[in-house]
Scaffold this motif. Structure first.
Motif, PDB file in Angstrom:
ATOM      1  N   THR A 415     -48.369  89.277   5.016  1.00 57.28           N
ATOM      2  CA  THR A 415     -46.925  88.549   4.817  1.00 57.28           C
ATOM      3  C   THR A 415     -47.150  87.310   4.391  1.00 57.28           C
ATOM      4  OG1 THR A 415     -45.672  89.772   6.404  1.00 57.28           O
ATOM      5  CG2 THR A 415     -45.030  87.672   6.198  1.00 57.28           C
ATOM      6  N   TYR A 416     -48.414  86.734   4.995  1.00 59.84           N
ATOM      7  CA  TYR A 416     -48.797  85.012   4.887  1.00 59.84           C
ATOM      8  C   TYR A 416     -49.512  85.219   3.549  1.00 59.84           C
ATOM      9  CZ  TYR A 416     -47.233  83.533   9.414  1.00 59.84           C
ATOM     10  OH  TYR A 416     -46.663  83.066  10.775  1.00 59.84           O
ATOM     11  N   GLN A 417     -50.686  85.466   3.479  1.00 54.49           N
ATOM     12  CA  GLN A 417     -51.831  85.102   2.630  1.00 54.49           C
ATOM     13  C   GLN A 417     -51.656  86.080   1.273  1.00 54.49           C
ATOM     14  OE1 GLN A 417     -52.630  85.008   5.644  1.00 54.49           O
ATOM     15  NE2 GLN A 417     -54.240  83.773   6.373  1.00 54.49           N
ATOM     16  N   LYS A 418     -51.418  87.140   1.513  1.00 56.55           N
ATOM     17  CA  LYS A 418     -51.192  88.247   0.163  1.00 56.55           C
ATOM     18  C   LYS A 418     -49.673  87.638  -0.361  1.00 56.55           C
ATOM     19  CE  LYS A 418     -50.478  92.760  -1.632  1.00 56.55           C
ATOM     20  NZ  LYS A 418     -50.428  94.121  -1.315  1.00 56.55           N
ATOM     21  N   GLY A 419     -48.652  87.329   0.461  1.00 55.52           N
ATOM     22  CA  GLY A 419     -47.501  87.043   0.075  1.00 55.52           C
ATOM     23  C   GLY A 419     -47.749  85.822  -0.829  1.00 55.52           C
ATOM     24  N   GLY A 420     -48.259  84.722  -0.356  1.00 51.23           N
ATOM     25  CA  GLY A 420     -48.478  83.524  -0.945  1.00 51.23           C
ATOM     26  C   GLY A 420     -49.080  83.765  -2.226  1.00 51.23           C
ATOM     27  N   ARG A 421     -50.068  84.517  -2.263  1.00 50.58           N
ATOM     28  CA  ARG A 421     -50.948  84.916  -3.893  1.00 50.58           C
ATOM     29  C   ARG A 421     -49.796  85.424  -4.779  1.00 50.58           C
ATOM     30  NH1 ARG A 421     -52.494  82.711  -0.534  1.00 50.58           N
ATOM     31  NH2 ARG A 421     -51.480  81.059  -1.854  1.00 50.58           N
ATOM     32  N   ILE A 422     -49.022  86.403  -4.139  1.00 55.66           N
ATOM     33  CA  ILE A 422     -47.994  87.143  -5.154  1.00 55.66           C
ATOM     34  C   ILE A 422     -47.140  86.157  -5.603  1.00 55.66           C
ATOM     35  CG2 ILE A 422     -46.005  88.626  -4.770  1.00 55.66           C
ATOM     36  CD1 ILE A 422     -47.632  90.379  -2.994  1.00 55.66           C
ATOM     37  N   LEU A 423     -46.657  84.962  -4.817  1.00 56.44           N
ATOM     38  CA  LEU A 423     -45.777  84.132  -5.292  1.00 56.44           C
ATOM     39  C   LEU A 423     -46.491  83.376  -6.318  1.00 56.44           C
ATOM     40  CD1 LEU A 423     -43.945  82.964  -2.212  1.00 56.44           C
ATOM     41  CD2 LEU A 423     -42.993  84.091  -4.096  1.00 56.44           C
ATOM     42  N   ASN A 424     -47.923  82.929  -6.233  1.00 52.11           N
ATOM     43  CA  ASN A 424     -48.653  82.079  -7.210  1.00 52.11           C
ATOM     44  C   ASN A 424     -48.616  82.969  -8.346  1.00 52.11           C
ATOM     45  OD1 ASN A 424     -50.301  79.986  -8.203  1.00 52.11           O
ATOM     46  ND2 ASN A 424     -52.055  81.142  -7.483  1.00 52.11           N
ATOM     47  N   ASP A 433     -41.526  75.720 -14.603  1.00 47.82           N
ATOM     48  CA  ASP A 433     -39.767  75.303 -14.353  1.00 47.82           C
ATOM     49  C   ASP A 433     -39.083  76.583 -14.277  1.00 47.82           C
ATOM     50  OD1 ASP A 433     -41.009  72.675 -14.953  1.00 47.82           O
ATOM     51  OD2 ASP A 433     -40.481  73.017 -17.404  1.00 47.82           O
ATOM     52  N   ALA A 434     -39.280  77.784 -14.796  1.00 48.25           N
ATOM     53  CA  ALA A 434     -38.307  78.820 -14.525  1.00 48.25           C
ATOM     54  C   ALA A 434     -38.469  79.306 -13.182  1.00 48.25           C
ATOM     55  CB  ALA A 434     -38.475  80.009 -15.340  1.00 48.25           C
ATOM     56  N   PHE A 435     -39.650  79.161 -12.303  1.00 44.73           N
ATOM     57  CA  PHE A 435     -39.895  79.621 -11.160  1.00 44.73           C
ATOM     58  C   PHE A 435     -39.156  78.634 -10.189  1.00 44.73           C
ATOM     59  CE2 PHE A 435     -42.509  79.504  -7.314  1.00 44.73           C
ATOM     60  CZ  PHE A 435     -42.589  80.851  -6.980  1.00 44.73           C
ATOM     61  N   TYR A 436     -39.332  77.351 -10.086  1.00 43.94           N
ATOM     62  CA  TYR A 436     -38.742  76.583  -9.516  1.00 43.94           C
ATOM     63  C   TYR A 436     -37.273  76.506  -9.454  1.00 43.94           C
ATOM     64  CZ  TYR A 436     -43.356  74.953  -7.929  1.00 43.94           C
ATOM     65  OH  TYR A 436     -44.557  75.007  -7.475  1.00 43.94           O
ATOM     66  N   LYS A 437     -36.780  76.675 -10.788  1.00 43.57           N
ATOM     67  CA  LYS A 437     -35.381  76.771 -10.760  1.00 43.57           C
ATOM     68  C   LYS A 437     -34.731  78.150  -9.962  1.00 43.57           C
ATOM     69  CE  LYS A 437     -31.783  77.076 -14.462  1.00 43.57           C
ATOM     70  NZ  LYS A 437     -31.141  77.378 -15.712  1.00 43.57           N
ATOM     71  N   GLY A 438     -35.606  79.087 -10.362  1.00 45.69           N
ATOM     72  CA  GLY A 438     -35.131  80.311  -9.538  1.00 45.69           C
ATOM     73  C   GLY A 438     -35.006  80.130  -8.033  1.00 45.69           C
ATOM     74  N   LEU A 439     -36.038  79.349  -7.455  1.00 43.10           N
ATOM     75  CA  LEU A 439     -36.190  79.208  -6.112  1.00 43.10           C
ATOM     76  C   LEU A 439     -34.992  78.279  -5.808  1.00 43.10           C
ATOM     77  CD1 LEU A 439     -39.853  78.390  -5.190  1.00 43.10           C
ATOM     78  CD2 LEU A 439     -38.606  80.661  -5.310  1.00 43.10           C
ATOM     79  N   GLY A 440     -34.348  77.175  -6.604  1.00 47.75           N
ATOM     80  CA  GLY A 440     -33.262  76.314  -6.304  1.00 47.75           C
ATOM     81  C   GLY A 440     -31.954  77.429  -6.116  1.00 47.75           C
ATOM     82  N   ILE A 441     -31.947  78.302  -7.082  1.00 50.50           N
ATOM     83  CA  ILE A 441     -30.901  79.017  -7.137  1.00 50.50           C
ATOM     84  C   ILE A 441     -30.710  79.886  -5.886  1.00 50.50           C
ATOM     85  CG2 ILE A 441     -29.689  81.235  -8.267  1.00 50.50           C
ATOM     86  CD1 ILE A 441     -30.769  79.888 -10.807  1.00 50.50           C
ATOM     87  N   LEU A 456     -33.871  86.898  -3.831  1.00 54.43           N
ATOM     88  CA  LEU A 456     -35.125  86.313  -4.482  1.00 54.43           C
ATOM     89  C   LEU A 456     -35.064  86.750  -5.847  1.00 54.43           C
ATOM     90  CD1 LEU A 456     -37.374  84.016  -4.571  1.00 54.43           C
ATOM     91  CD2 LEU A 456     -38.788  85.717  -3.806  1.00 54.43           C
ATOM     92  N   ARG A 457     -35.436  88.055  -6.088  1.00 55.78           N
ATOM     93  CA  ARG A 457     -35.638  88.613  -7.225  1.00 55.78           C
ATOM     94  C   ARG A 457     -34.349  88.380  -8.247  1.00 55.78           C
ATOM     95  NH1 ARG A 457     -33.331  93.062  -9.572  1.00 55.78           N
ATOM     96  NH2 ARG A 457     -32.566  93.821  -7.871  1.00 55.78           N
ATOM     97  N   LEU A 458     -33.069  88.464  -7.791  1.00 55.52           N
ATOM     98  CA  LEU A 458     -32.007  88.113  -8.620  1.00 55.52           C
ATOM     99  C   LEU A 458     -32.039  86.829  -9.132  1.00 55.52           C
ATOM    100  CD1 LEU A 458     -29.311  90.599  -6.636  1.00 55.52           C
ATOM    101  CD2 LEU A 458     -30.291  90.777  -9.057  1.00 55.52           C
ATOM    102  N   ALA A 459     -32.272  85.792  -8.166  1.00 57.04           N
ATOM    103  CA  ALA A 459     -32.045  84.320  -8.473  1.00 57.04           C
ATOM    104  C   ALA A 459     -33.216  83.986  -9.767  1.00 57.04           C
ATOM    105  CB  ALA A 459     -32.490  83.682  -7.145  1.00 57.04           C
ATOM    106  N   LEU A 460     -34.533  84.539  -9.564  1.00 58.85           N
ATOM    107  CA  LEU A 460     -35.396  84.484 -10.420  1.00 58.85           C
ATOM    108  C   LEU A 460     -35.209  84.906 -11.990  1.00 58.85           C
ATOM    109  CD1 LEU A 460     -38.495  84.793  -8.126  1.00 58.85           C
ATOM    110  CD2 LEU A 460     -37.961  82.788  -9.224  1.00 58.85           C
ATOM    111  N   ARG A 466     -35.496  87.287 -17.319  1.00 61.23           N
ATOM    112  CA  ARG A 466     -36.455  88.330 -17.272  1.00 61.23           C
ATOM    113  C   ARG A 466     -36.327  89.431 -16.188  1.00 61.23           C
ATOM    114  NH1 ARG A 466     -42.377  85.304 -18.375  1.00 61.23           N
ATOM    115  NH2 ARG A 466     -42.011  84.420 -20.259  1.00 61.23           N
ATOM    116  N   ASP A 467     -36.342  90.480 -16.639  1.00 57.55           N
ATOM    117  CA  ASP A 467     -36.192  91.500 -15.574  1.00 57.55           C
ATOM    118  C   ASP A 467     -37.649  91.655 -14.639  1.00 57.55           C
ATOM    119  OD1 ASP A 467     -35.313  94.090 -14.613  1.00 57.55           O
ATOM    120  OD2 ASP A 467     -37.390  94.739 -14.926  1.00 57.55           O
ATOM    121  N   LEU A 468     -37.300  91.525 -13.461  1.00 57.58           N
ATOM    122  CA  LEU A 468     -38.532  91.354 -12.721  1.00 57.58           C
ATOM    123  C   LEU A 468     -38.620  92.890 -11.546  1.00 57.58           C
ATOM    124  CD1 LEU A 468     -38.369  87.650 -11.624  1.00 57.58           C
ATOM    125  CD2 LEU A 468     -40.143  88.917 -13.007  1.00 57.58           C
TER     126      LEU A 468
END
Length: 818
Positions: A415-424, A433-441, A456-460, A466-468
């Motif tokens: 949840t912590y370390q792997k999840g953080g690397r996935i977000l990276n 820019d797109a990533f942080y815009k998605g977080l704001g949404i 989160l997927r839908l916001a990004l 892009r399809d995620l």
């Protein structure tokens, strides 16, 4: 929340969940919402002698959708005096059943519909010290409310009260629907001794001095948040007042640490500004306070607008000289980011904890990148990835998990370390820019509500276009990671470089977008490619044979790489590829090859690397038995020992020089032992002890009144090797008083001295202390390694004829194994 189990890694045996556990077959559905919390009003006072909380609660609710005439509240281990419905200012008693002293089943006075609310009054007593609940490796206790030294009998320990709600422990101190998807405003009135300070969520609305030596403080949280984020703290704290824009930012510390408040927490306003601008969502709460308490049951906790920290972040100026990013500063960043990811939008179930904790883990890297540079961020990220990869059992767990033994198990390195690397990786794929815009949404869409990974997927996707689904299916709803085998072939006739990529892990392959950088003819050409299958062959034209082909040029893949690059290619990589991991990999390759001139060139250059962490890696990796290495490195090490800007680099250089036992170095060590840095002093004292143990013993005596961290470890090392029974009381007190991190940093030296002291009663003190540590921290997997230590002590004591202590070891092991 930050967890601190990693502090035990030097002695910790990792625990693995039982695959055949029946609990793992239970689908952990999100709890149905029958009633919704609307507002929670509490009036509480404390009985320090009994460790009780006397509470009155007015909880306002409404049916979520379907009409209902009943209410179920979580209420753990309480005395319930009365429950009533409030009608026209009057309390009308209600019928209820208290099931297993865990849950209140209340029959309401009528059927309520979802367009009407109702208020229930409860008069109760919380008795947390009588509550029989278990903690976990992440949160080692779960009684919700903690009385610290309430009788004032523990010398040098303040009297405090504080709460810990995550995961579902707030219901140990007030009845509630203890689910993260619930949101409620709150008002908490605390009656406390008038000389104490209080802290809670939201704003301090009023203070009333009572006539009996007490004061009633009322705190109001006027924006909704989850019950596990409720908090109270009471005690003798000094408040340092700061601000961000027009909002309060406050730091609560014990009085003796108050002078260092700005040094410890002073980056907070800048952090708030950075996160607010980056996310496009301003800090959402009335204020932000941080408080440090004693005996906290985990690392830190992101209570809404009022983060609670364990005492390890509370340091003096001298300690802070040696504090690198991973110590304290990353925790401050982590908990603050939760005010958005976790508090503003809360995981709708523990299965989706990733939308809280993966983001907070990732935020540590964000802040490091912004404040301290990309090398610091990449080093932090790499350490986190290696923590995940360290235990093969982690590869069996999905990031989003609907099957687990216990909800507490979700607080792990997946949840912590792997999840953080996935977000990276996701940020790298989408672009910042797109990533942080998605977080704001995501934040704006779900503000003051609960969220999950699909939202989160839908916001990004909305932000990027892009399809995620492919990304979330393999990284969020799948498990494991690619094991990537990389090999190369140069065809001089065709002027083509072929790169062979093969994923060797069991199961399906991962779809991997990546950059491949080709260095040839003094130029770097980047190729952005996709690995769509478990095996792929890529061919690139090049006028000349490349000096280096750098797969994963951005160094973001969460993967184990088996790369067939040659030593000369790694040497080229160190001097030409720009990133932390490029240089880290080259140093790693060069370390065992120092008989090679190219490898030596890397090691010597790395002693002057721009990033302090790589300077330390190179220092510790030097083969000082190699004459060529030693002759070239020694003058550089001496310079680093005397004048490097980073105290940890200086300490590392002193440690290596000390092992040479060269008399000419003693003046440097004796000068260094006067340093303001505990790390430098500790390294210097240890270096002196290797040549002049008697002098080191004398010097150590002078540090007994002021020592922390590395210096404390050096004192104990000096006493364990050159001291004896006269030094035992100091060593014993240091060990028994130490927090979890320091205790396990010194436990090997402590065990060695326990085996060597002459007085049997001293040995038995040591045996008992190690036994207590093994039992207290058994959940971290320390029982086996500490048992091995005890068996070594038994051998020593038996050889000394101390049969009583040998028997004490046997008894201790029996208690540990109960």
């Amino acid at each position: 929340m930050v967890i601190t189990a990693g502090a035990l890694s030097p002695v910790m045996a990792q625990t693995t969940p039982k695959a055949d556990d029946p609990a793992m077959k239970i689908y952990r559905a999100t709890q149905p919402r029958i009633n919704d919390l609307v507002h929670t009003k509490l009036d509480v006072r404390f009985d320090y002698k009994k460790r009780y909380l006397y509470g009155k609660e007015w909880v306002t609710l409404k049916p979520h959708f379907y009409a209902t005439d009943s209410l179920r509240l979580d209420a753990k281990g309480m005395d319930i005096k009365s429950i009533a419905i409030v009608k026209n200012g009057k309390n009308i008693p209600l019928k209820y059943k208290y099931q297993d002293s865990l849950s209140l089943a209340i029959t309401l006075d009528k059927v309520y519909y979802n367009n009407e609310s109702y208020t229930v009054y409860i008069d109760y007593t919380s008795k947390p010290n009588e509550l029989h609940v278990k903690g976990s490796a992440a949160i080692n206790d779960a009684k919700g409310l903690y009385f610290i030294n309430p009788d004032g009998t523990e010398k040098d320990k303040p009297t405090q009260i504080w709460t810990q709600g995550e995961t579902e422990s707030s219901s140990a101190w007030f009845p509630t629907i203890d689910q993260g998807q619930q949101k409620t405003t709150d008002e908490i009135s605390m009656t406390v001794p008038a000389n104490y300070v209080t802290l809670s969520n939201g704003r301090l609305a009023s203070q009333k001095v009572n006539g009996d030596g007490t004061r009633t403080d009322t705190w109001k949280q006027e924006l909704p948040h989850s019950p596990y984020l409720f908090m109270m703290a009471v005690g003798d704290f000094k408040i340092y007042k700061d601000k961000w824009r027009d909002k309060e930012v406050n730091y609560y510390l014990e009085p003796k640490y108050a002078p260092y408040a700005k040094e410890i927490f002073g980056m907070t306003p800048e952090l708030i500004e950075f996160y607010s601008k980056t996310l496009g969502v301003d800090f959402p709460w009335y204020k932000y306070s941080q408080i440090v308490v004693r005996d906290y049951v985990s690392g830190a906790m992101e209570n809404t607008s009022a983060t609670l920290h364990g005492e390890y972040v509370q340091e003096t100026h001298r300690e802070l000289l040696d504090a690198y990013y991973d110590q304290g500063r990353s925790t401050i960043a982590h908990e603050l980011f939760h005010q958005w990811f976790g508090d503003l939008v809360t995981a709708e179930s523990w299965s989706n904890l990733t939308v809280n904790e993966s983001f907070a883990d990732f935020s540590e890297m964000m802040w490091a990148e912004h404040k301290y540079g990309k090398d610091e961020a990449d080093a932090h990220s790499y350490t986190a990835m290696m923590n995940y990869l360290a235990n093969p059992a982690n590869k069996e767990k999905n990031l989003v998990r609907f099957h687990y033994n216990d909800k507490e198990d979700m607080f792990d390195v997946v949840t912590y370390q792997k999840g953080g690397r996935i977000l990276n990786m996701l940020r790298n794929y989408l672009g910042y820019d797109a990533f942080y815009k998605g977080l704001g949404i995501y934040l704006k869409t779900n503000a003051f509500k609960a969220g999950e990974a699909q939202q989160l997927r839908l916001a990004l996707e909305e932000a990027s276009g892009r399809d995620l689904n492919w990304f979330f299916n393999q990284w969020y709803y799948g498990h494991g990671n690619p094991i990537l085998k990389i090999s190369y072939n140069w065809d001089d006739a065709a002027k083509k470089e072929t790169v062979y990529l093969q994923q060797t892990q069991d199961g399906d392959g991962f779809k991997l977008p990546m950059a491949i950088d080709i260095y040839a003819g003094g130029k770097k050409v980047r190729h952005n490619v996709w690995m769509n299958d478990k095996a792929d062959t890529l061919t690139f034209a090049s006028a000349v044979k490349p000096d280096l082909v750098n797969v994963d040029g951005d160094k973001v893949l969460l993967a184990e790489k088996n790369d067939s690059k040659t030593l000369p290619e790694y040497v080229f990589q160190y001097f030409n590829a720009p990133l932390y991991l490029d240089r880290f990999e080259a140093i790693t390759k060069a370390t065992p090859e120092q008989g090679d001139a190219g490898a030596r060139k890397v090691m010597l250059a790395a002693l002057k690397d721009k990033y302090y962490g790589l300077r330390i890696k190179a220092i510790r990796g030097l083969d000082m038995t190699n004459d060529d290495v030693r002759n070239a490195a020694q003058p550089i090490l001496l310079s680093l020992a005397q004048s490097d800007e980073n105290t940890l680099v200086r300490a590392a250089a002193i440690s290596v020089l000390g092992k040479l036992k060269a008399a000419g170095m003693l003046p440097t060590f004796k000068e260094a032992v006067k340093s303001e840095s505990y790390a430098i002093q500790g390294a210097a004292l240890t270096a002196i002890s290797m040549q002049e143990p008697a002098e080191a013993l004398t010097l150590a005596k002078g540090f007994e009144k002021d020592n922390k961290g590395a210096l404390t470890i050096a004192l104990i090392h000096t006493y364990a090797t050159a001291g004896g029974d006269a030094e035992w009381p100091f060593v014993y007190k240091q060990f028994t008083d130490a927090g979890i991190q320091n205790k396990f940093a010194i436990i090997r030296e402590f065990a060695g001295m326990t085996g060597a002291v002459k007085k049997p009663e001293y040995a038995q003190q040591g045996i008992a202390a190690i036994k207590d540590a093994a039992i207290k921290y058994k959940m971290y997997g320390v029982a086996d390694p500490l048992t091995t230590m005890l068996e070594g002590i038994k051998t020593q004591r038996t050889q000394m004829g101390d049969t009583a202590s040998a028997t004490a070891v046997d008894d201790a092991i029996k208690e540990i194994n109960k």
